[in-house]
Scaffold this motif. Structure first.
Motif, PDB file in Angstrom:
ATOM      1  N   LEU A 133       0.818  -1.203   0.000  1.00  0.00           N
ATOM      2  CA  LEU A 133       0.000   0.000   0.000  1.00  0.00           C
ATOM      3  C   LEU A 133       0.859   1.263   0.000  1.00  0.00           C
ATOM      4  CD1 LEU A 133      -2.741  -1.130   2.548  1.00  0.00           C
ATOM      5  CD2 LEU A 133      -2.953  -0.981   0.069  1.00  0.00           C
ATOM      6  N   LEU A 134       1.929   1.256   0.803  1.00  0.00           N
ATOM      7  CA  LEU A 134       2.821   2.419   0.827  1.00  0.00           C
ATOM      8  C   LEU A 134       3.455   2.649  -0.533  1.00  0.00           C
ATOM      9  CD1 LEU A 134       4.712   2.139   4.251  1.00  0.00           C
ATOM     10  CD2 LEU A 134       2.970   3.795   3.600  1.00  0.00           C
ATOM     11  N   ASP A 135       3.915   1.575  -1.163  1.00  0.00           N
ATOM     12  CA  ASP A 135       4.545   1.709  -2.486  1.00  0.00           C
ATOM     13  C   ASP A 135       3.562   2.246  -3.518  1.00  0.00           C
ATOM     14  OD1 ASP A 135       6.882   0.744  -1.429  1.00  0.00           O
ATOM     15  OD2 ASP A 135       6.666  -1.291  -2.227  1.00  0.00           O
ATOM     16  N   ALA A 136       2.271   1.954  -3.327  1.00  0.00           N
ATOM     17  CA  ALA A 136       1.247   2.427  -4.263  1.00  0.00           C
ATOM     18  C   ALA A 136       0.749   3.829  -3.908  1.00  0.00           C
ATOM     19  CB  ALA A 136       0.076   1.452  -4.277  1.00  0.00           C
ATOM     20  N   GLY A 137       1.236   4.399  -2.792  1.00  0.00           N
ATOM     21  CA  GLY A 137       0.817   5.733  -2.393  1.00  0.00           C
ATOM     22  C   GLY A 137      -0.588   5.789  -1.831  1.00  0.00           C
ATOM     23  N   ILE A 138      -1.078   4.667  -1.271  1.00  0.00           N
ATOM     24  CA  ILE A 138      -2.432   4.617  -0.719  1.00  0.00           C
ATOM     25  C   ILE A 138      -2.399   5.054   0.742  1.00  0.00           C
ATOM     26  CG2 ILE A 138      -4.439   3.155  -0.277  1.00  0.00           C
ATOM     27  CD1 ILE A 138      -3.709   3.457  -3.229  1.00  0.00           C
ATOM     28  N   PRO A 139      -3.193   6.044   1.152  1.00  0.00           N
ATOM     29  CA  PRO A 139      -3.260   6.415   2.566  1.00  0.00           C
ATOM     30  C   PRO A 139      -3.596   5.195   3.420  1.00  0.00           C
ATOM     31  CG  PRO A 139      -4.393   8.050   1.228  1.00  0.00           C
ATOM     32  CD  PRO A 139      -4.066   6.902   0.315  1.00  0.00           C
ATOM     33  N   THR A 140      -2.790   4.949   4.436  1.00  0.00           N
ATOM     34  CA  THR A 140      -2.928   3.732   5.237  1.00  0.00           C
ATOM     35  C   THR A 140      -2.642   4.033   6.707  1.00  0.00           C
ATOM     36  OG1 THR A 140      -2.179   2.373   3.363  1.00  0.00           O
ATOM     37  CG2 THR A 140      -2.125   1.353   5.548  1.00  0.00           C
ATOM     38  N   VAL A 141      -3.462   3.479   7.595  1.00  0.00           N
ATOM     39  CA  VAL A 141      -3.228   3.579   9.037  1.00  0.00           C
ATOM     40  C   VAL A 141      -3.379   2.188   9.631  1.00  0.00           C
ATOM     41  CG1 VAL A 141      -3.953   4.599  11.234  1.00  0.00           C
ATOM     42  CG2 VAL A 141      -4.060   5.964   9.133  1.00  0.00           C
ATOM     43  N   VAL A 142      -2.452   1.815  10.506  1.00  0.00           N
ATOM     44  CA  VAL A 142      -2.424   0.483  11.095  1.00  0.00           C
ATOM     45  C   VAL A 142      -2.862   0.541  12.549  1.00  0.00           C
ATOM     46  CG1 VAL A 142      -0.960  -1.483  11.694  1.00  0.00           C
ATOM     47  CG2 VAL A 142      -0.593  -0.259   9.541  1.00  0.00           C
ATOM     48  N   GLY A 143      -3.661  -0.420  12.951  1.00  0.00           N
ATOM     49  CA  GLY A 143      -4.013  -0.581  14.353  1.00  0.00           C
ATOM     50  C   GLY A 143      -2.985  -1.470  15.016  1.00  0.00           C
TER      51      GLY A 143
ATOM     52  N   ARG B 196     -11.343   5.213  16.641  1.00  0.00           N
ATOM     53  CA  ARG B 196     -11.675   6.592  16.237  1.00  0.00           C
ATOM     54  C   ARG B 196     -10.427   7.350  15.795  1.00  0.00           C
ATOM     55  NH1 ARG B 196     -15.793   6.387  20.493  1.00  0.00           N
ATOM     56  NH2 ARG B 196     -14.205   6.944  22.034  1.00  0.00           N
ATOM     57  N   THR B 197      -9.341   7.190  16.542  1.00  0.00           N
ATOM     58  CA  THR B 197      -8.108   7.892  16.188  1.00  0.00           C
ATOM     59  C   THR B 197      -7.562   7.396  14.854  1.00  0.00           C
ATOM     60  OG1 THR B 197      -7.592   8.136  18.544  1.00  0.00           O
ATOM     61  CG2 THR B 197      -5.798   8.511  16.987  1.00  0.00           C
ATOM     62  N   MET B 198      -7.602   6.090  14.637  1.00  0.00           N
ATOM     63  CA  MET B 198      -7.169   5.539  13.350  1.00  0.00           C
ATOM     64  C   MET B 198      -7.972   6.143  12.205  1.00  0.00           C
ATOM     65  SD  MET B 198      -6.860   1.499  14.401  1.00  0.00           S
ATOM     66  CE  MET B 198      -6.870   0.965  12.670  1.00  0.00           C
ATOM     67  N   THR B 199      -9.291   6.218  12.388  1.00  0.00           N
ATOM     68  CA  THR B 199     -10.166   6.733  11.336  1.00  0.00           C
ATOM     69  C   THR B 199      -9.888   8.201  11.062  1.00  0.00           C
ATOM     70  OG1 THR B 199     -11.869   5.159  12.034  1.00  0.00           O
ATOM     71  CG2 THR B 199     -12.565   6.958  10.596  1.00  0.00           C
ATOM     72  N   GLU B 200      -9.701   8.981  12.121  1.00  0.00           N
ATOM     73  CA  GLU B 200      -9.418  10.405  11.949  1.00  0.00           C
ATOM     74  C   GLU B 200      -8.089  10.623  11.226  1.00  0.00           C
ATOM     75  OE1 GLU B 200      -9.613  11.807  15.933  1.00  0.00           O
ATOM     76  OE2 GLU B 200     -11.809  11.840  16.004  1.00  0.00           O
ATOM     77  N   LEU B 201      -7.071   9.860  11.600  1.00  0.00           N
ATOM     78  CA  LEU B 201      -5.773   9.993  10.933  1.00  0.00           C
ATOM     79  C   LEU B 201      -5.878   9.636   9.454  1.00  0.00           C
ATOM     80  CD1 LEU B 201      -3.285   8.482  13.559  1.00  0.00           C
ATOM     81  CD2 LEU B 201      -3.568  10.880  12.933  1.00  0.00           C
ATOM     82  N   LEU B 202      -6.661   8.606   9.142  1.00  0.00           N
ATOM     83  CA  LEU B 202      -6.814   8.222   7.737  1.00  0.00           C
ATOM     84  C   LEU B 202      -7.535   9.304   6.943  1.00  0.00           C
ATOM     85  CD1 LEU B 202      -6.341   6.023   5.622  1.00  0.00           C
ATOM     86  CD2 LEU B 202      -8.614   5.114   6.175  1.00  0.00           C
ATOM     87  N   LEU B 203      -8.585   9.864   7.509  1.00  0.00           N
ATOM     88  CA  LEU B 203      -9.334  10.912   6.796  1.00  0.00           C
ATOM     89  C   LEU B 203      -8.468  12.142   6.541  1.00  0.00           C
ATOM     90  CD1 LEU B 203     -12.832  10.732   8.538  1.00  0.00           C
ATOM     91  CD2 LEU B 203     -12.186   9.846   6.291  1.00  0.00           C
ATOM     92  N   THR B 204      -7.595  12.489   7.489  1.00  0.00           N
ATOM     93  CA  THR B 204      -6.727  13.649   7.266  1.00  0.00           C
ATOM     94  C   THR B 204      -5.712  13.358   6.160  1.00  0.00           C
ATOM     95  OG1 THR B 204      -5.179  12.963   9.012  1.00  0.00           O
ATOM     96  CG2 THR B 204      -6.958  14.448   9.643  1.00  0.00           C
TER      97      THR B 204
END
Length: 343
Positions: A150-160, A312-320
Protein backbone atom coordinates in the motif's frame (compact mmCIF):
# COMPACT_ATOMS: atom_id res chain seq x y z
CA UNK A 1 -20.16 39.61 5.53
CA UNK A 2 -23.21 41.92 5.30
CA UNK A 3 -26.77 40.68 4.80
CA UNK A 4 -26.83 42.45 1.41
CA UNK A 5 -23.64 40.66 0.34
CA UNK A 6 -25.07 37.33 1.38
CA UNK A 7 -28.21 37.96 -0.71
CA UNK A 8 -26.06 38.85 -3.71
CA UNK A 9 -24.02 35.68 -3.35
CA UNK A 10 -27.19 33.60 -3.23
CA UNK A 11 -28.16 34.80 -6.70
CA UNK A 12 -25.43 32.53 -7.97
CA UNK A 13 -24.80 28.95 -6.93
CA UNK A 14 -22.41 29.13 -3.95
CA UNK A 15 -19.00 27.52 -4.36
CA UNK A 16 -16.19 26.43 -2.09
CA UNK A 17 -14.53 29.80 -2.69
CA UNK A 18 -17.61 31.81 -1.69
CA UNK A 19 -17.97 29.78 1.49
CA UNK A 20 -14.29 30.40 2.27
CA UNK A 21 -14.72 34.14 1.73
CA UNK A 22 -17.85 34.25 3.92
CA UNK A 23 -16.12 32.33 6.73
CA UNK A 24 -12.85 34.25 6.44
CA UNK A 25 -10.77 31.13 5.93
CA UNK A 26 -8.93 29.43 3.10
CA UNK A 27 -10.49 27.15 0.52
CA UNK A 28 -8.41 24.25 1.92
CA UNK A 29 -9.84 24.82 5.39
CA UNK A 30 -13.39 24.65 4.06
CA UNK A 31 -12.49 21.40 2.33
CA UNK A 32 -11.14 19.97 5.59
CA UNK A 33 -14.33 20.84 7.43
CA UNK A 34 -16.48 19.24 4.73
CA UNK A 35 -14.32 16.11 4.76
CA UNK A 36 -14.56 15.77 8.54
CA UNK A 37 -10.88 16.40 9.28
CA UNK A 38 -10.19 16.60 13.04
CA UNK A 39 -7.37 19.08 12.40
CA UNK A 40 -9.70 22.06 12.46
CA UNK A 41 -10.45 24.06 15.60
CA UNK A 42 -14.02 24.13 16.92
CA UNK A 43 -14.16 27.90 16.30
CA UNK A 44 -13.14 27.58 12.66
CA UNK A 45 -15.47 24.61 12.15
CA UNK A 46 -18.40 26.64 13.53
CA UNK A 47 -17.55 29.57 11.26
CA UNK A 48 -17.40 27.39 8.15
CA UNK A 49 -20.60 25.51 8.99
CA UNK A 50 -22.36 28.81 9.68
CA UNK A 51 -21.28 30.14 6.29
CA UNK A 52 -22.44 26.94 4.59
CA UNK A 53 -25.84 27.32 6.25
CA UNK A 54 -26.23 31.01 5.37
CA UNK A 55 -25.22 30.51 1.77
CA UNK A 56 -27.07 27.25 1.26
CA UNK A 57 -23.94 25.58 -0.06
CA UNK A 58 -24.34 21.88 -0.87
CA UNK A 59 -21.10 19.98 -1.61
CA UNK A 60 -21.30 18.20 -4.92
CA UNK A 61 -19.83 14.94 -3.74
CA UNK A 62 -20.13 13.23 -7.11
CA UNK A 63 -18.32 16.00 -8.95
CA UNK A 64 -15.73 16.37 -6.18
CA UNK A 65 -15.07 12.66 -6.08
CA UNK A 66 -14.63 12.55 -9.85
CA UNK A 67 -12.31 15.55 -9.88
CA UNK A 68 -10.20 14.20 -7.01
CA UNK A 69 -10.53 10.55 -8.10
CA UNK A 70 -12.29 9.91 -4.81
CA UNK A 71 -14.66 7.05 -4.05
CA UNK A 72 -15.76 8.31 -0.60
CA UNK A 73 -15.09 4.87 0.86
CA UNK A 74 -12.36 3.33 2.99
CA UNK A 75 -11.49 -0.31 3.65
CA UNK A 76 -11.07 -1.91 7.07
CA UNK A 77 -8.88 -4.95 6.53
CA UNK A 78 -8.42 -7.84 8.96
CA UNK A 79 -6.23 -10.88 8.59
CA UNK A 80 -7.97 -13.56 10.62
CA UNK A 81 -10.22 -16.55 9.93
CA UNK A 82 -13.86 -15.58 9.47
CA UNK A 83 -14.84 -17.37 12.68
CA UNK A 84 -12.31 -15.31 14.66
CA UNK A 85 -13.54 -12.00 13.26
CA UNK A 86 -17.12 -12.92 14.17
CA UNK A 87 -16.33 -14.19 17.68
CA UNK A 88 -13.59 -11.84 18.90
CA UNK A 89 -15.10 -8.89 20.85
CA UNK A 90 -11.98 -6.78 20.26
CA UNK A 91 -12.33 -7.00 16.48
CA UNK A 92 -16.09 -6.46 16.74
CA UNK A 93 -15.52 -3.26 18.71
CA UNK A 94 -13.01 -2.05 16.12
CA UNK A 95 -15.63 -2.50 13.38
CA UNK A 96 -18.36 -0.74 15.39
CA UNK A 97 -16.17 2.17 16.45
CA UNK A 98 -14.86 2.71 12.91
CA UNK A 99 -18.41 2.77 11.54
CA UNK A 100 -19.43 5.29 14.20
CA UNK A 101 -16.42 7.50 13.48
CA UNK A 102 -17.47 7.75 9.82
CA UNK A 103 -21.02 8.91 10.60
CA UNK A 104 -21.58 12.34 9.10
CA UNK A 105 -18.44 12.28 6.95
CA UNK A 106 -20.13 10.91 3.83
CA UNK A 107 -17.50 8.14 3.73
CA UNK A 108 -18.59 4.52 3.57
CA UNK A 109 -16.85 1.58 5.22
CA UNK A 110 -15.84 -1.52 3.24
CA UNK A 111 -15.02 -4.51 5.45
CA UNK A 112 -12.44 -6.92 4.03
CA UNK A 113 -11.09 -10.10 5.60
CA UNK A 114 -7.86 -11.08 3.83
CA UNK A 115 -6.59 -14.26 5.46
CA UNK A 116 -3.41 -15.01 3.51
CA UNK A 117 -0.77 -13.45 1.28
CA UNK A 118 -2.57 -14.36 -1.95
CA UNK A 119 -5.71 -12.55 -0.78
CA UNK A 120 -3.59 -9.57 0.29
CA UNK A 121 -2.07 -9.37 -3.17
CA UNK A 122 -5.55 -9.34 -4.73
CA UNK A 123 -6.65 -6.72 -2.20
CA UNK A 124 -3.67 -4.54 -3.09
CA UNK A 125 -4.67 -4.72 -6.76
CA UNK A 126 -8.25 -3.81 -5.78
CA UNK A 127 -7.09 -0.78 -3.80
CA UNK A 128 -4.61 0.37 -6.45
CA UNK A 129 -7.44 0.29 -8.99
CA UNK A 130 -9.12 3.13 -7.11
CA UNK A 131 -12.01 1.32 -5.43
CA UNK A 132 -11.30 2.88 -2.00
CA UNK A 133 -9.56 6.08 -0.90
CA UNK A 134 -7.62 4.58 1.99
CA UNK A 135 -7.09 1.53 4.17
CA UNK A 136 -7.28 0.77 7.88
CA UNK A 137 -5.35 -2.36 8.87
CA UNK A 138 -6.32 -4.27 12.01
CA UNK A 139 -5.04 -7.54 13.50
CA UNK A 140 -1.76 -7.41 11.58
CA UNK A 141 0.86 -10.20 11.65
CA UNK A 142 4.55 -9.58 11.18
CA UNK A 143 4.79 -11.37 7.81
CA UNK A 144 2.03 -9.21 6.36
CA UNK A 145 3.06 -7.83 2.93
CA UNK A 146 0.12 -5.46 2.61
CA UNK A 147 1.51 -2.36 4.40
CA UNK A 148 4.51 -2.23 2.06
CA UNK A 149 2.32 -2.84 -1.00
CA UNK A 150 0.00 0.00 0.00
CA UNK A 151 2.82 2.42 0.83
CA UNK A 152 4.55 1.71 -2.49
CA UNK A 153 1.25 2.43 -4.26
CA UNK A 154 0.82 5.73 -2.39
CA UNK A 155 -2.43 4.62 -0.72
CA UNK A 156 -3.26 6.41 2.57
CA UNK A 157 -2.93 3.73 5.24
CA UNK A 158 -3.23 3.58 9.04
CA UNK A 159 -2.42 0.48 11.09
CA UNK A 160 -4.01 -0.58 14.35
CA UNK A 161 -1.04 -1.65 16.47
CA UNK A 162 2.69 -1.10 16.18
CA UNK A 163 4.12 -2.81 13.08
CA UNK A 164 6.80 -5.40 13.81
CA UNK A 165 9.14 -3.65 11.37
CA UNK A 166 9.51 0.09 11.01
CA UNK A 167 8.12 1.34 7.70
CA UNK A 168 8.83 5.03 6.97
CA UNK A 169 5.63 6.85 6.11
CA UNK A 170 3.31 4.33 7.79
CA UNK A 171 0.98 5.77 10.42
CA UNK A 172 -0.22 3.63 13.33
CA UNK A 173 -2.25 3.82 16.53
CA UNK A 174 -1.25 1.42 19.31
CA UNK A 175 -1.98 0.92 23.00
CA UNK A 176 0.66 0.58 25.71
CA UNK A 177 0.80 -3.20 25.65
CA UNK A 178 4.11 -3.46 27.51
CA UNK A 179 2.91 -1.17 30.29
CA UNK A 180 -0.47 -2.88 30.50
CA UNK A 181 1.09 -6.32 30.88
CA UNK A 182 3.42 -4.98 33.56
CA UNK A 183 0.37 -3.71 35.47
CA UNK A 184 -1.22 -7.15 35.22
CA UNK A 185 1.87 -8.99 36.49
CA UNK A 186 2.41 -6.43 39.26
CA UNK A 187 -1.19 -6.97 40.39
CA UNK A 188 -0.48 -10.69 40.79
CA UNK A 189 2.76 -9.94 42.65
CA UNK A 190 1.01 -7.49 44.99
CA UNK A 191 -1.55 -10.21 45.79
CA UNK A 192 1.30 -12.29 47.16
CA UNK A 193 1.46 -14.75 44.26
CA UNK A 194 4.87 -16.40 43.96
CA UNK A 195 4.49 -19.02 41.20
CA UNK A 196 3.09 -16.96 38.36
CA UNK A 197 2.52 -18.16 34.80
CA UNK A 198 1.31 -16.53 31.61
CA UNK A 199 -0.80 -17.54 28.64
CA UNK A 200 0.88 -15.36 26.03
CA UNK A 201 -0.57 -14.19 22.75
CA UNK A 202 0.79 -15.13 19.28
CA UNK A 203 4.36 -13.91 18.94
CA UNK A 204 3.96 -12.90 15.28
CA UNK A 205 1.70 -10.06 16.45
CA UNK A 206 3.19 -7.08 18.29
CA UNK A 207 0.35 -7.12 20.84
CA UNK A 208 1.25 -10.68 21.83
CA UNK A 209 4.99 -9.96 21.77
CA UNK A 210 4.76 -6.73 23.78
CA UNK A 211 2.44 -8.21 26.43
CA UNK A 212 4.83 -11.10 27.01
CA UNK A 213 7.67 -8.57 27.22
CA UNK A 214 5.82 -6.51 29.84
CA UNK A 215 5.03 -9.61 31.90
CA UNK A 216 8.67 -10.71 31.80
CA UNK A 217 9.90 -7.26 32.84
CA UNK A 218 7.66 -7.18 35.90
CA UNK A 219 8.64 -10.66 37.08
CA UNK A 220 12.35 -10.11 36.42
CA UNK A 221 12.27 -6.86 38.38
CA UNK A 222 10.74 -8.78 41.29
CA UNK A 223 13.39 -11.52 41.05
CA UNK A 224 10.88 -14.18 39.93
CA UNK A 225 11.25 -16.90 37.32
CA UNK A 226 9.73 -16.26 33.89
CA UNK A 227 9.78 -19.84 32.65
CA UNK A 228 6.07 -20.63 33.07
CA UNK A 229 4.95 -19.56 29.60
CA UNK A 230 2.53 -21.16 27.12
CA UNK A 231 1.56 -19.48 23.83
CA UNK A 232 -2.08 -19.15 22.77
CA UNK A 233 -3.75 -17.52 19.76
CA UNK A 234 -6.15 -15.10 21.51
CA UNK A 235 -9.09 -17.55 21.33
CA UNK A 236 -10.97 -19.01 24.31
CA UNK A 237 -10.14 -22.53 23.16
CA UNK A 238 -6.40 -21.79 23.17
CA UNK A 239 -6.76 -20.40 26.69
CA UNK A 240 -8.29 -23.68 27.82
CA UNK A 241 -5.55 -25.72 26.16
CA UNK A 242 -2.78 -23.52 27.55
CA UNK A 243 -4.20 -23.63 31.08
CA UNK A 244 -4.34 -27.42 30.93
CA UNK A 245 -0.70 -27.53 29.83
CA UNK A 246 0.34 -25.15 32.62
CA UNK A 247 -1.40 -27.26 35.27
CA UNK A 248 0.29 -30.39 33.96
CA UNK A 249 3.74 -28.80 33.88
CA UNK A 250 3.43 -26.60 36.96
CA UNK A 251 0.70 -27.90 39.27
CA UNK A 252 1.80 -25.49 42.00
CA UNK A 253 1.08 -22.24 40.08
CA UNK A 254 -0.89 -19.67 42.04
CA UNK A 255 -1.20 -16.81 39.53
CA UNK A 256 -1.93 -16.51 35.80
CA UNK A 257 -1.78 -13.57 33.43
CA UNK A 258 -3.63 -14.24 30.16
CA UNK A 259 -2.77 -11.90 27.29
CA UNK A 260 -6.43 -11.34 26.45
CA UNK A 261 -9.78 -11.84 28.14
CA UNK A 262 -10.96 -14.66 25.89
CA UNK A 263 -7.96 -16.77 26.87
CA UNK A 264 -8.49 -15.79 30.52
CA UNK A 265 -12.10 -16.98 30.31
CA UNK A 266 -10.87 -20.30 28.92
CA UNK A 267 -8.37 -20.52 31.79
CA UNK A 268 -11.09 -19.90 34.38
CA UNK A 269 -13.10 -22.78 32.97
CA UNK A 270 -10.18 -25.22 33.21
CA UNK A 271 -9.26 -24.08 36.72
CA UNK A 272 -12.83 -24.60 37.88
CA UNK A 273 -12.92 -28.08 36.35
CA UNK A 274 -9.63 -28.90 38.12
CA UNK A 275 -11.06 -27.85 41.47
CA UNK A 276 -8.89 -24.73 41.75
CA UNK A 277 -10.64 -21.82 43.41
CA UNK A 278 -10.21 -18.34 41.95
CA UNK A 279 -8.76 -16.26 43.50
CA UNK A 280 -8.20 -18.28 46.69
CA UNK A 281 -5.95 -20.87 45.01
CA UNK A 282 -5.05 -19.18 41.74
CA UNK A 283 -5.39 -15.49 40.84
CA UNK A 284 -6.18 -14.66 37.20
CA UNK A 285 -5.73 -11.38 35.33
CA UNK A 286 -6.82 -10.85 31.72
CA UNK A 287 -6.35 -8.11 29.12
CA UNK A 288 -8.85 -6.11 27.02
CA UNK A 289 -11.76 -5.48 29.44
CA UNK A 290 -14.38 -6.90 27.10
CA UNK A 291 -18.03 -6.97 28.17
CA UNK A 292 -17.86 -10.67 29.11
CA UNK A 293 -15.15 -9.93 31.68
CA UNK A 294 -17.81 -8.40 33.93
CA UNK A 295 -19.91 -11.56 33.88
CA UNK A 296 -17.42 -14.38 34.46
CA UNK A 297 -17.40 -16.31 37.73
CA UNK A 298 -15.73 -14.60 39.48
CA UNK A 299 -15.73 -11.28 37.55
CA UNK A 300 -12.39 -10.93 35.79
CA UNK A 301 -9.67 -8.52 36.88
CA UNK A 302 -8.21 -7.23 33.63
CA UNK A 303 -6.37 -4.49 31.76
CA UNK A 304 -8.59 -1.97 30.01
CA UNK A 305 -7.40 -0.88 26.61
CA UNK A 306 -9.24 1.99 24.88
CA UNK A 307 -10.40 0.12 21.78
CA UNK A 308 -13.03 2.69 20.83
CA UNK A 309 -10.53 5.56 21.11
CA UNK A 310 -8.03 3.55 19.07
CA UNK A 311 -10.50 2.97 16.23
CA UNK A 312 -11.67 6.59 16.24
CA UNK A 313 -8.11 7.89 16.19
CA UNK A 314 -7.17 5.54 13.35
CA UNK A 315 -10.17 6.73 11.34
CA UNK A 316 -9.42 10.41 11.95
CA UNK A 317 -5.77 9.99 10.93
CA UNK A 318 -6.81 8.22 7.74
CA UNK A 319 -9.33 10.91 6.80
CA UNK A 320 -6.73 13.65 7.27
CA UNK A 321 -4.32 11.75 5.00
CA UNK A 322 -7.01 11.35 2.37
CA UNK A 323 -7.70 15.09 2.69
CA UNK A 324 -4.09 15.85 1.80
CA UNK A 325 -2.50 16.28 5.22
CA UNK A 326 0.92 14.69 5.87
CA UNK A 327 1.26 11.36 7.68
CA UNK A 328 0.89 11.92 11.41
CA UNK A 329 3.19 10.70 14.17
CA UNK A 330 2.45 7.33 15.78
CA UNK A 331 -0.09 7.44 18.61
CA UNK A 332 0.19 5.20 21.70
CA UNK A 333 -2.83 5.19 24.02
CA UNK A 334 -2.63 4.39 27.75
CA UNK A 335 -4.02 1.30 29.49
CA UNK A 336 -5.29 0.84 33.06
CA UNK A 337 -5.95 -1.92 35.55
CA UNK A 338 -9.61 -2.78 36.24
CA UNK A 339 -9.85 -4.59 39.57
CA UNK A 340 -12.62 -7.14 40.00
CA UNK A 341 -12.69 -10.41 41.94
CA UNK A 342 -10.37 -12.85 40.13
CA UNK A 343 -7.12 -11.42 41.55
Amino acid sequence: MSELSVRRVRRQKPTLDTVAAAAGVSRATVSRVINGSPRVSAEVKDAVESAIGRLGYVPNRAARSLAMRRTDSVALVMREPDATVLSDPYLGNIIIATSQALIGTGVQLVLVNAQNNAEHSRLADYVRSGHVDGVLLASMHDDDPLPRLLLDAGIPTVVGGRPQRHLPGLSYVDVDNVGGAQLAAERLLSAGRRRIATIAGPQDMTAGFDRLNGYQRALSAAGRKVDRVVIGDFTRESGEQAMSVLLDRHPDIDGVFAANDLMAIGALRVLRAAGRRVPEDVSVVGYDDIEMARHTEPPLTTIHQPVLDQARTMTELLLTQIGGDPVGDPVVLPTELVERDSA
